[in-house]
Design a protein around this motif. Structure first.
Motif: not given
Length: 489
Positions: A423-428, A460-467, A477-482
């Motif tokens: 698993r890796v952080p979503l932003d990486r 970018a799409y998944l990050s915006e969907a989270k926000r 991963s809970p919250g899609l952090d990873f």
């Protein structure tokens, strides 16, 4: 004498068996060993009907008696050459079709917004997907059907595919032009498979759309429990013609289905067929009347809208018994409306997302439930416009413009599923190969599938969907952090 379609072969066999002394499974022995509160609520007859493959009761995996007769009557009712009962849901039927046609490395043309069971079939078979993009309604932020031109384009690039699979109707009732798609697919000598999980009632009333089988589909999986009245998890796999090998499908289903199928479940499939054939026209008259009532009342409110009235295009229209109501212009979210209807009116809708609520109207609905929905929606919308509720607006990510382009496929879903992961952080995660399928609702189209390379646009799409607080499905991963990715080191 009553005709064959007035018979219920499995129920008749169960009735004949009740009274036999049981020195066999199941262990409750027809209701003799059941917790008293459970027995009191459900009744002894349910347990008396819970029988096994004994003499006179047939065998789902090699039917020659009551099950064979019930399947023959179902084939006659739905216009199939073969109808095979499923007790593991429509997913099992889709798995069966894919496994019967595809072997590791084969290509299958599938819609990008297919149910996750299709991905399961790809993983089990080792097939390689060629994705089709559905038409899209920007105003509602929802996928529609598959255009015939999209199928033609995919087949021209991949004539070596083993077949085409489409979803019609979709969860929101959007239809594809199955007749044209079948003609295109057959011109390549290939079978057309249809996930018609939500369309078992189609073709049983002249005002309803035609069924997929009547339009030329070769293999159709239907969730009879969804719209036609059988018990939950019961479905039927219909086959027509010779493009899908029935013997191969039967062999696959023997692997996929339980060796102890429930006769209660199978008899409910038989009963649903009986109801549709003998009383479906009259019952569907009532359903369509309710649909017109809901549509007219919703549109009269002004601030809420029905997808099937306002959708911009779409290949083949909508099933009028499934009504998607967009509430965003009333300053509401579908999630908020669903909660308020349940809390304040004791009513549960089929589905909600950030902007919409979905009603499923079927043979068992009553005018009282519909009127309760309309009264509740009117009051909730009025309270919102009076400022007593929040006024959220749908996130920009619900629009088609921000759905990421289809990422490049690196590995088949099967190889990705079986691979070693980390698993890796979503932003990486950009540049990694995903081991997960993740979709945001709405629109429910996966942004990434197993085996696809993660792009900047996907992150970018998944990050915006989270926000935006959209519902995300498929991630570990809970919250899609990873993000779970293939370990390629």
């Amino acid at each position: 004498m009553a005709g064959p379609q007035q018979r219920l072969p499995i129920l008749e066999a169960i009735r004949d068996y009740v009274g036999v002394r049981r020195l066999h499974m199941p262990g409750h022995k027809g209701g003799g060993a059941v917790a008293a509160p459970y027995l009191e609520y459900l009744g002894r007859r349910l347990f008396e009907a819970d029988v096994v493959s004994a003499e006179g009761l047939d065998d789902l995996h090699s039917p020659s008696g009551c099950i064979a007769e019930a399947q023959r009557l179902a084939a006659e009712a739905w216009g199939a050459d073969h109808s095979l009962f499923l007790v593991n849901g429509t997913s099992c039927g889709l798995h069966g079709l894919i496994l019967a046609l595809c072997r590791p490395g084969d290509k299958l043309i599938v819609p990008r917004n297919a149910h996750r069971s299709v991905v399961g079939g790809l993983i089990l078979s080792g097939a390689y997907p060629v994705y089709l993009e559905p038409d899209f309604d920007r105003s509602f932020g929802l996928p529609l059907g598959i255009a015939p031109e999209a199928v033609a384009g995919a087949l021209s690039l991949h004539p070596d595919a083993k077949g085409v699979l489409v979803v019609s109707p979709t969860y929101h009732g959007a239809l594809s032009d199955i007749r044209k798609i079948a003609e295109i697919t057959h011109s390549y000598g290939l079978p057309l498979l249809v996930d018609e999980a939500h369309g078992a009632h189609l073709g049983f009333h002249p005002e309803l759309p035609d069924s997929a089988l009547s339009q030329g589909a070769d293999g159709v999986a239907q969730g009879i429990h969804k719209t036609a009245g059988s018990l939950t998890q019961t479905s039927i796999l219909h086959l027509k013609g010779t493009r899908v090998p029935v013997d191969r499908v039967r062999a696959v289903l023997r692997l996929l289905q339980t060796t102890s199928p429930s006769y209660i479940l199978m008899s409910s499939l038989d009963a649903a067929r009986y109801l549709l054939v003998n009383h479906g026209r009259d019952l569907l008259d009532g359903v369509l009347s309710l649909s017109r009532r809901v549509t007219g009342a919703v549109e009269a409110l002004g601030a809420v809208r029905c997808l099937h009235v306002h959708a911009a295009g779409g290949p083949a229209g909508f099933d009028p018994t499934r009504i998607t109501v967009n509430v965003s212009r009333a300053g509401l979210t579908g999630l908020e409306v669903e909660r308020a209807l349940r809390r304040e009116f004791g009513l549960q809708v089929e589905l909600s997302d950030f902007a919409n609520v979905v009603l499923l109207l079927s043979l068992g609905d009553s005018p009282e439930a519909v009127e309760a929905f309309l009264a509740g929606l009117e009051r909730i919308a009025a309270e919102s416009s009076a400022g007593r509720r929040g006024s959220p607006s749908a996130p920009r990510s619900a629009g088609r413009a921000l759905l990421p382009p289809t990422p490049p496929t690196v590995l088949s879903p099967a190889v990705a599923f079986r691979g070693r992961t980390r698993r890796v952080p979503l932003d990486r995660a950009v540049g990694c190969v995903s081991a997960e399928m993740i979709a945001a609702y709405p629109p429910g189209i996966p942004a990434i599938y197993p085996g696809e390379r993660v792009t900047e646009e996907v992150v970018a799409y998944l990050s915006e969907a989270k926000r935006a607080g959209m519902h995300l499905q498929g991630h570990q991963s809970p919250g899609l952090d990873f993000l779970q990715v293939i370990d390629q080191d």
